[in-house]
Scaffold this motif. Structure first.
Motif, PDB file in Angstrom:
ATOM      1  N   GLN A  39       0.843  -1.199   0.000  1.00 46.88           N
ATOM      2  CA  GLN A  39       0.000   0.000   0.000  1.00 46.88           C
ATOM      3  C   GLN A  39       0.877   1.247   0.000  1.00 46.88           C
ATOM      4  O   GLN A  39       1.250   1.762   1.052  1.00 46.88           O
ATOM      5  N   ALA A  40       1.191   1.740  -1.179  1.00 46.17           N
ATOM      6  CA  ALA A  40       2.041   2.933  -1.275  1.00 46.17           C
ATOM      7  C   ALA A  40       1.316   4.142  -0.690  1.00 46.17           C
ATOM      8  O   ALA A  40       0.121   4.335  -0.893  1.00 46.17           O
ATOM      9  N   GLY A  41       2.057   4.947   0.052  1.00 40.74           N
ATOM     10  CA  GLY A  41       1.509   6.202   0.554  1.00 40.74           C
ATOM     11  C   GLY A  41       0.733   6.113   1.846  1.00 40.74           C
ATOM     12  O   GLY A  41       0.221   7.127   2.332  1.00 40.74           O
ATOM     13  N   CYS A  42       0.614   4.932   2.447  1.00 45.15           N
ATOM     14  CA  CYS A  42      -0.123   4.854   3.707  1.00 45.15           C
ATOM     15  C   CYS A  42       0.742   5.388   4.859  1.00 45.15           C
ATOM     16  O   CYS A  42       1.961   5.470   4.760  1.00 45.15           O
ATOM     17  N   ARG A  43       0.103   5.752   5.938  1.00 42.69           N
ATOM     18  CA  ARG A  43       0.803   6.268   7.105  1.00 42.69           C
ATOM     19  C   ARG A  43       1.147   5.106   8.033  1.00 42.69           C
ATOM     20  O   ARG A  43       0.275   4.305   8.365  1.00 42.69           O
ATOM     21  N   ILE A  44       2.410   5.010   8.450  1.00 47.34           N
ATOM     22  CA  ILE A  44       2.849   3.896   9.297  1.00 47.34           C
ATOM     23  C   ILE A  44       3.513   4.455  10.554  1.00 47.34           C
ATOM     24  O   ILE A  44       4.413   5.292  10.474  1.00 47.34           O
ATOM     25  N   THR A  45       3.073   3.967  11.718  1.00 48.68           N
ATOM     26  CA  THR A  45       3.657   4.373  12.995  1.00 48.68           C
ATOM     27  C   THR A  45       4.172   3.124  13.703  1.00 48.68           C
ATOM     28  O   THR A  45       3.492   2.106  13.751  1.00 48.68           O
ATOM     29  N   GLU A  46       5.384   3.218  14.254  1.00 52.17           N
ATOM     30  CA  GLU A  46       6.000   2.071  14.925  1.00 52.17           C
ATOM     31  C   GLU A  46       6.066   2.272  16.435  1.00 52.17           C
ATOM     32  O   GLU A  46       6.257   3.397  16.912  1.00 52.17           O
ATOM     33  N   PHE A  47       5.919   1.161  17.169  1.00 50.46           N
ATOM     34  CA  PHE A  47       6.006   1.183  18.628  1.00 50.46           C
ATOM     35  C   PHE A  47       6.858   0.005  19.084  1.00 50.46           C
ATOM     36  O   PHE A  47       6.727  -1.106  18.567  1.00 50.46           O
ATOM     37  N   SER A  48       7.715   0.256  20.063  1.00 50.62           N
ATOM     38  CA  SER A  48       8.643  -0.782  20.523  1.00 50.62           C
ATOM     39  C   SER A  48       8.180  -1.482  21.795  1.00 50.62           C
ATOM     40  O   SER A  48       8.841  -2.391  22.280  1.00 50.62           O
ATOM     41  N   SER A  49       7.041  -1.058  22.360  1.00 52.29           N
ATOM     42  CA  SER A  49       6.535  -1.688  23.581  1.00 52.29           C
ATOM     43  C   SER A  49       5.020  -1.547  23.663  1.00 52.29           C
ATOM     44  O   SER A  49       4.429  -0.637  23.069  1.00 52.29           O
ATOM     45  N   GLY A  50       4.404  -2.449  24.433  1.00 51.08           N
ATOM     46  CA  GLY A  50       2.962  -2.381  24.633  1.00 51.08           C
ATOM     47  C   GLY A  50       2.558  -1.124  25.371  1.00 51.08           C
ATOM     48  O   GLY A  50       1.519  -0.525  25.082  1.00 51.08           O
ATOM     49  N   LYS A  51       3.365  -0.696  26.323  1.00 56.45           N
ATOM     50  CA  LYS A  51       3.067   0.515  27.087  1.00 56.45           C
ATOM     51  C   LYS A  51       3.029   1.731  26.183  1.00 56.45           C
ATOM     52  O   LYS A  51       2.134   2.578  26.274  1.00 56.45           O
ATOM     53  N   GLU A  52       4.002   1.815  25.288  1.00 53.35           N
ATOM     54  CA  GLU A  52       4.061   2.930  24.336  1.00 53.35           C
ATOM     55  C   GLU A  52       2.833   2.938  23.436  1.00 53.35           C
ATOM     56  O   GLU A  52       2.237   3.987  23.165  1.00 53.35           O
ATOM     57  N   LEU A  53       2.425   1.766  22.990  1.00 49.86           N
ATOM     58  CA  LEU A  53       1.253   1.658  22.127  1.00 49.86           C
ATOM     59  C   LEU A  53      -0.015   2.075  22.857  1.00 49.86           C
ATOM     60  O   LEU A  53      -0.838   2.816  22.317  1.00 49.86           O
ATOM     61  N   LEU A  54      -0.207   1.596  24.085  1.00 50.58           N
ATOM     62  CA  LEU A  54      -1.411   1.935  24.845  1.00 50.58           C
ATOM     63  C   LEU A  54      -1.538   3.441  25.051  1.00 50.58           C
ATOM     64  O   LEU A  54      -2.631   4.002  24.990  1.00 50.58           O
ATOM     65  N   THR A  55      -0.414   4.100  25.312  1.00 52.41           N
ATOM     66  CA  THR A  55      -0.435   5.551  25.476  1.00 52.41           C
ATOM     67  C   THR A  55      -0.900   6.221  24.184  1.00 52.41           C
ATOM     68  O   THR A  55      -1.702   7.154  24.200  1.00 52.41           O
ATOM     69  N   HIS A  56      -0.410   5.723  23.059  1.00 54.10           N
ATOM     70  CA  HIS A  56      -0.802   6.285  21.763  1.00 54.10           C
ATOM     71  C   HIS A  56      -2.281   6.037  21.475  1.00 54.10           C
ATOM     72  O   HIS A  56      -2.963   6.920  20.919  1.00 54.10           O
ATOM     73  N   LEU A  57      -2.791   4.865  21.842  1.00 52.46           N
ATOM     74  CA  LEU A  57      -4.180   4.517  21.557  1.00 52.46           C
ATOM     75  C   LEU A  57      -5.170   5.396  22.311  1.00 52.46           C
ATOM     76  O   LEU A  57      -6.346   5.464  21.944  1.00 52.46           O
ATOM     77  N   GLU A  58      -4.710   6.069  23.354  1.00 48.34           N
ATOM     78  CA  GLU A  58      -5.572   7.011  24.058  1.00 48.34           C
ATOM     79  C   GLU A  58      -5.835   8.252  23.223  1.00 48.34           C
ATOM     80  O   GLU A  58      -6.833   8.947  23.412  1.00 48.34           O
ATOM     81  N   LYS A  59      -4.935   8.527  22.277  1.00 49.68           N
ATOM     82  CA  LYS A  59      -5.050   9.736  21.462  1.00 49.68           C
ATOM     83  C   LYS A  59      -5.510   9.448  20.037  1.00 49.68           C
ATOM     84  O   LYS A  59      -6.189  10.262  19.424  1.00 49.68           O
ATOM     85  N   GLU A  60      -5.140   8.290  19.519  1.00 48.77           N
ATOM     86  CA  GLU A  60      -5.444   7.988  18.116  1.00 48.77           C
ATOM     87  C   GLU A  60      -5.589   6.489  17.911  1.00 48.77           C
ATOM     88  O   GLU A  60      -4.799   5.717  18.447  1.00 48.77           O
ATOM     89  N   ALA A  74       4.421  -5.307  29.105  1.00 48.72           N
ATOM     90  CA  ALA A  74       3.065  -5.688  28.701  1.00 48.72           C
ATOM     91  C   ALA A  74       3.118  -6.396  27.354  1.00 48.72           C
ATOM     92  O   ALA A  74       3.533  -5.815  26.354  1.00 48.72           O
ATOM     93  N   ASP A  75       2.720  -7.687  27.331  1.00 49.39           N
ATOM     94  CA  ASP A  75       2.754  -8.391  26.056  1.00 49.39           C
ATOM     95  C   ASP A  75       1.536  -8.030  25.213  1.00 49.39           C
ATOM     96  O   ASP A  75       0.627  -7.323  25.655  1.00 49.39           O
ATOM     97  N   GLY A  76       1.534  -8.518  23.981  1.00 51.11           N
ATOM     98  CA  GLY A  76       0.488  -8.137  23.052  1.00 51.11           C
ATOM     99  C   GLY A  76      -0.908  -8.527  23.492  1.00 51.11           C
ATOM    100  O   GLY A  76      -1.865  -7.783  23.296  1.00 51.11           O
ATOM    101  N   MET A  77      -1.049  -9.693  24.108  1.00 51.24           N
ATOM    102  CA  MET A  77      -2.358 -10.135  24.552  1.00 51.24           C
ATOM    103  C   MET A  77      -2.886  -9.227  25.665  1.00 51.24           C
ATOM    104  O   MET A  77      -4.068  -8.873  25.702  1.00 51.24           O
ATOM    105  N   GLU A  78      -1.998  -8.829  26.578  1.00 55.84           N
ATOM    106  CA  GLU A  78      -2.383  -7.925  27.663  1.00 55.84           C
ATOM    107  C   GLU A  78      -2.784  -6.562  27.105  1.00 55.84           C
ATOM    108  O   GLU A  78      -3.768  -5.961  27.555  1.00 55.84           O
ATOM    109  N   VAL A  79      -2.032  -6.078  26.135  1.00 53.34           N
ATOM    110  CA  VAL A  79      -2.344  -4.793  25.502  1.00 53.34           C
ATOM    111  C   VAL A  79      -3.721  -4.849  24.846  1.00 53.34           C
ATOM    112  O   VAL A  79      -4.548  -3.945  25.000  1.00 53.34           O
ATOM    113  N   ALA A  80      -3.993  -5.935  24.112  1.00 51.87           N
ATOM    114  CA  ALA A  80      -5.271  -6.077  23.425  1.00 51.87           C
ATOM    115  C   ALA A  80      -6.426  -6.130  24.421  1.00 51.87           C
ATOM    116  O   ALA A  80      -7.469  -5.508  24.204  1.00 51.87           O
TER     117      ALA A  80
END
Length: 262
Positions: A39-60, A74-80
């Motif tokens: 998918q050319a041109g899509c927006r991609i954001t990377e996260f190195s930890s579940g904690k970092e991802l959860l913080t981001h999911l509060e905003k977007e 926090a593993d992926g199942m816990e994050v989900a």
């Protein structure tokens, strides 16, 4: 002072927003490469930890989320689980909602447990390109079905010019030109000038728009022909293509006309 904003929160053809969460950098880089290839041109954001991802999911909330299960902290199942629980507390359903969760793991025994957090799909490491392509295409189709349900109207921009606000349909815009601190919206028989940034409009406008040059954001609907150095629009205007954007543009344009033909 003038400005432009989207008149709706959900856009039918907005650029795809993909998130990748894995504690191994080479895996994130590999998944990013596979995503960009599909998918050319899509927006991609990377996260190195579940904690970092959860913080981001509060905003977007991304449209598609590739989530590793086995991570430090926090593993992926816990994050989900935490994310789905939070969504439930806010009265949002888990099924048929974004993000489309795709687990990526080296432990296939987690596959059954993934259904408990409404995972959309499951990829086993090492991820093969062919399997990734099939799952990604399925996720894109599901994403478009979901967004189509939420909105059937054309995307509109609200353009503020002094005390006047005007609506302009994205479909009517042939291209956007950047000029100093202004943008020029070029329609068929009209040009509208506004104080704004072309990079912000690139995020707001549907994925039928492509940034062929730092100064031009074009609507692929109105491309008449192109070469390695320029694009000719159906209104007769000829615009430059950056040599660094050419290959990506060709792929995005071929994807666009392929989707339009279906």
């Amino acid at each position: 002072m003038t400005g432009i904003q989207s008149s709706r929160k959900v856009m039918r053809w907005k650029k795809l927003n993909v998130a990748i969460c894995d504690d191994e950098g080479y895996v994130r880089s590999y998944l990013r490469g596979l995503t960009e290839k599909q998918q050319a041109g899509c927006r991609i954001t990377e996260f190195s930890s579940g904690k970092e991802l959860l913080t981001h999911l509060e905003k977007e909330i991304p449209d598609i989320l590739f989530l590793d299960i086995s991570m430090e902290g926090a593993d992926g199942m816990e994050v989900a689980r935490k994310f789905r629980m939070r969504a439930g507390e806010q009265g949002e359903g888990a099924w048929g909602s974004l993000p489309l969760l795709i687990f990526v793991t080296g432990y296939p025994e987690y596959a059954m447990e993934a259904f408990s957090v409404q995972a959309f799909q499951f990829l086993v490491k090492p991820v093969k390109e062919q399997e990734f392509a099939a799952v990604f295409a399925q996720a894109v189709r599901e994403y478009r079905c979901l967004t189509d349900r939420e909105s059937k109207e054309p995307e509109e921009l609200l353009i503020r010019i002094g005390n006047i606000t005007r609506k302009v349909s994205a479909e009517d815009i042939y291209y956007v030109e950047s000029c100093n601190r202004k943008v020029i919206l070029c329609l068929n028989n009209e040009k509208i000038i506004s104080y704004d940034r072309i990079s912000r409009l690139e995020e707001e406008l549907p994925e039928s728009f492509f940034r062929v040059h730092r100064g031009y954001l074009i609507n692929m609907k109105y491309v008449e022909r192109y070469s390695r150095t320029e694009v000719r629009m159906k209104n007769g205007d000829t615009l430059l293509i950056s040599k660094y954007k050419y290959q990506e543009f060709v792929k995005a344009y071929l994807n666009y006309i392929s989707e339009e033909s279906h």
